[in-house]
Write a protein that holds these residues in place. Structure first.
Motif, PDB file in Angstrom:
ATOM      1  N   MET A  82      -5.515   5.366  -6.895  1.00 60.23           N
ATOM      2  CA  MET A  82      -5.239   4.429  -5.964  1.00 60.23           C
ATOM      3  C   MET A  82      -3.996   3.902  -5.991  1.00 60.23           C
ATOM      4  N   ASN A  83      -3.615   3.995  -4.294  1.00 62.45           N
ATOM      5  CA  ASN A  83      -1.811   3.804  -4.633  1.00 62.45           C
ATOM      6  C   ASN A  83      -1.338   2.621  -4.288  1.00 62.45           C
ATOM      7  N   ARG A  84      -0.143   2.161  -5.667  1.00 62.43           N
ATOM      8  CA  ARG A  84       0.241   1.770  -5.523  1.00 62.43           C
ATOM      9  C   ARG A  84       1.328   0.924  -4.472  1.00 62.43           C
ATOM     10  N   VAL A  85       0.530  -0.335  -3.952  1.00 60.14           N
ATOM     11  CA  VAL A  85       2.091  -0.915  -2.453  1.00 60.14           C
ATOM     12  C   VAL A  85       2.464  -2.333  -2.854  1.00 60.14           C
ATOM     13  N   GLN A  86       3.074  -2.364  -2.294  1.00 57.84           N
ATOM     14  CA  GLN A  86       4.130  -3.687  -2.207  1.00 57.84           C
ATOM     15  C   GLN A  86       4.494  -4.094  -0.940  1.00 57.84           C
ATOM     16  N   CYS A  87       4.615  -5.633  -0.914  1.00 60.85           N
ATOM     17  CA  CYS A  87       4.707  -6.372   0.217  1.00 60.85           C
ATOM     18  C   CYS A  87       6.462  -5.490   0.601  1.00 60.85           C
ATOM     19  N   SER A  88       6.750  -4.922   1.614  1.00 62.74           N
ATOM     20  CA  SER A  88       7.925  -4.860   1.852  1.00 62.74           C
ATOM     21  C   SER A  88       8.730  -5.679   1.942  1.00 62.74           C
ATOM     22  N   ILE A  89       8.654  -7.576   2.593  1.00 61.62           N
ATOM     23  CA  ILE A  89       8.708  -8.242   2.378  1.00 61.62           C
ATOM     24  C   ILE A  89       9.520  -9.383   1.479  1.00 61.62           C
ATOM     25  N   CYS A  90       8.836  -9.396   0.001  1.00 57.69           N
ATOM     26  CA  CYS A  90       9.005  -9.742  -0.689  1.00 57.69           C
ATOM     27  C   CYS A  90       8.523  -9.126  -1.893  1.00 57.69           C
ATOM     28  N   GLY A  91       8.130  -7.879  -2.223  1.00 57.25           N
ATOM     29  CA  GLY A  91       7.983  -6.934  -2.884  1.00 57.25           C
ATOM     30  C   GLY A  91       6.561  -7.148  -4.257  1.00 57.25           C
ATOM     31  N   ALA A  92       5.888  -8.579  -3.525  1.00 60.99           N
ATOM     32  CA  ALA A  92       4.859  -8.122  -4.142  1.00 60.99           C
ATOM     33  C   ALA A  92       3.817  -7.449  -4.826  1.00 60.99           C
ATOM     34  N   ALA A  93       3.610  -6.990  -5.242  1.00 60.01           N
ATOM     35  CA  ALA A  93       2.040  -6.032  -5.738  1.00 60.01           C
ATOM     36  C   ALA A  93       0.922  -6.485  -5.147  1.00 60.01           C
ATOM     37  N   MET A  94       0.633  -5.047  -4.619  1.00 58.10           N
ATOM     38  CA  MET A  94      -1.036  -5.868  -3.438  1.00 58.10           C
ATOM     39  C   MET A  94      -2.135  -5.063  -4.208  1.00 58.10           C
ATOM     40  N   PRO A  95      -2.085  -4.882  -4.649  1.00 53.32           N
ATOM     41  CA  PRO A  95      -4.122  -4.323  -5.795  1.00 53.32           C
ATOM     42  C   PRO A  95      -4.789  -4.139  -4.720  1.00 53.32           C
ATOM     43  N   GLY A  96      -5.537  -3.551  -5.255  1.00 55.99           N
ATOM     44  CA  GLY A  96      -7.047  -3.702  -4.544  1.00 55.99           C
ATOM     45  C   GLY A  96      -7.151  -3.112  -3.167  1.00 55.99           C
ATOM     46  N   ASN A  97      -7.886  -3.133  -2.258  1.00 53.71           N
ATOM     47  CA  ASN A  97      -8.105  -2.205  -0.710  1.00 53.71           C
ATOM     48  C   ASN A  97      -7.238  -3.321   0.381  1.00 53.71           C
ATOM     49  N   ARG A  98      -7.327  -2.365   1.725  1.00 57.10           N
ATOM     50  CA  ARG A  98      -6.407  -2.288   2.543  1.00 57.10           C
ATOM     51  C   ARG A  98      -7.056  -4.000   3.080  1.00 57.10           C
ATOM     52  N   GLN A  99      -8.514  -4.016   2.557  1.00 58.49           N
ATOM     53  CA  GLN A  99      -9.069  -5.031   3.941  1.00 58.49           C
ATOM     54  C   GLN A  99      -8.491  -5.898   2.911  1.00 58.49           C
ATOM     55  N   ASP A 100      -8.294  -6.266   2.001  1.00 57.49           N
ATOM     56  CA  ASP A 100      -8.300  -7.117   1.048  1.00 57.49           C
ATOM     57  C   ASP A 100      -6.890  -8.139   1.391  1.00 57.49           C
ATOM     58  N   TYR A 101      -6.292  -7.726   2.233  1.00 58.94           N
ATOM     59  CA  TYR A 101      -5.337  -7.774   2.784  1.00 58.94           C
ATOM     60  C   TYR A 101      -5.138  -8.275   3.821  1.00 58.94           C
ATOM     61  N   PRO A 102      -5.501  -9.378   5.135  1.00 55.88           N
ATOM     62  CA  PRO A 102      -5.786  -9.680   6.740  1.00 55.88           C
ATOM     63  C   PRO A 102      -4.248  -9.563   7.183  1.00 55.88           C
ATOM     64  N   ASP A 103      -2.959  -9.383   6.510  1.00 52.03           N
ATOM     65  CA  ASP A 103      -1.742  -9.896   7.484  1.00 52.03           C
ATOM     66  C   ASP A 103      -1.456  -8.289   6.556  1.00 52.03           C
ATOM     67  N   TYR A 104      -2.040  -6.913   5.828  1.00 47.87           N
ATOM     68  CA  TYR A 104      -1.309  -5.199   5.443  1.00 47.87           C
ATOM     69  C   TYR A 104      -0.440  -4.838   6.957  1.00 47.87           C
ATOM     70  N   PRO A 105       0.620  -4.938   6.829  1.00 49.78           N
ATOM     71  CA  PRO A 105       1.206  -4.738   5.276  1.00 49.78           C
ATOM     72  C   PRO A 105       2.080  -5.215   4.588  1.00 49.78           C
TER      73      PRO A 105
END
Length: 60
Positions: free
Chosen positions: A1-24
């Motif tokens: 699984m890729n480690r993805v972070q929010c580009s604004i606040c740097g918060a970790a975003m574990p799980g799937n892309r579908q879990d975040y309606p405002d992705y990225p």
């Protein structure tokens, strides 16, 4: 699984892309902060060519 972070606040975003309606972004707040940066012209693409100063601008 890729480690993805929010580009604004740097918060970790574990799980799937579908879990975040405002992705990225991690939240609506971060998405709106990014939009504000675009409106405030904080993001710029550098111009590779220097401006040609040998000719005056066209004034009509």
């Amino acid at each position: 699984m890729n480690r993805v972070q929010c580009s604004i606040c740097g918060a970790a975003m574990p799980g799937n892309r579908q879990d975040y309606p405002d992705y990225p972004f991690c939240s609506r707040r971060c998405r709106l902060a990014d939009l504000g940066r675009w409106f405030g012209e904080e993001y710029r693409v550098p111009d590779a060519a220097p401006p040609d100063l040998s000719t005056p601008p066209d004034d009509e």
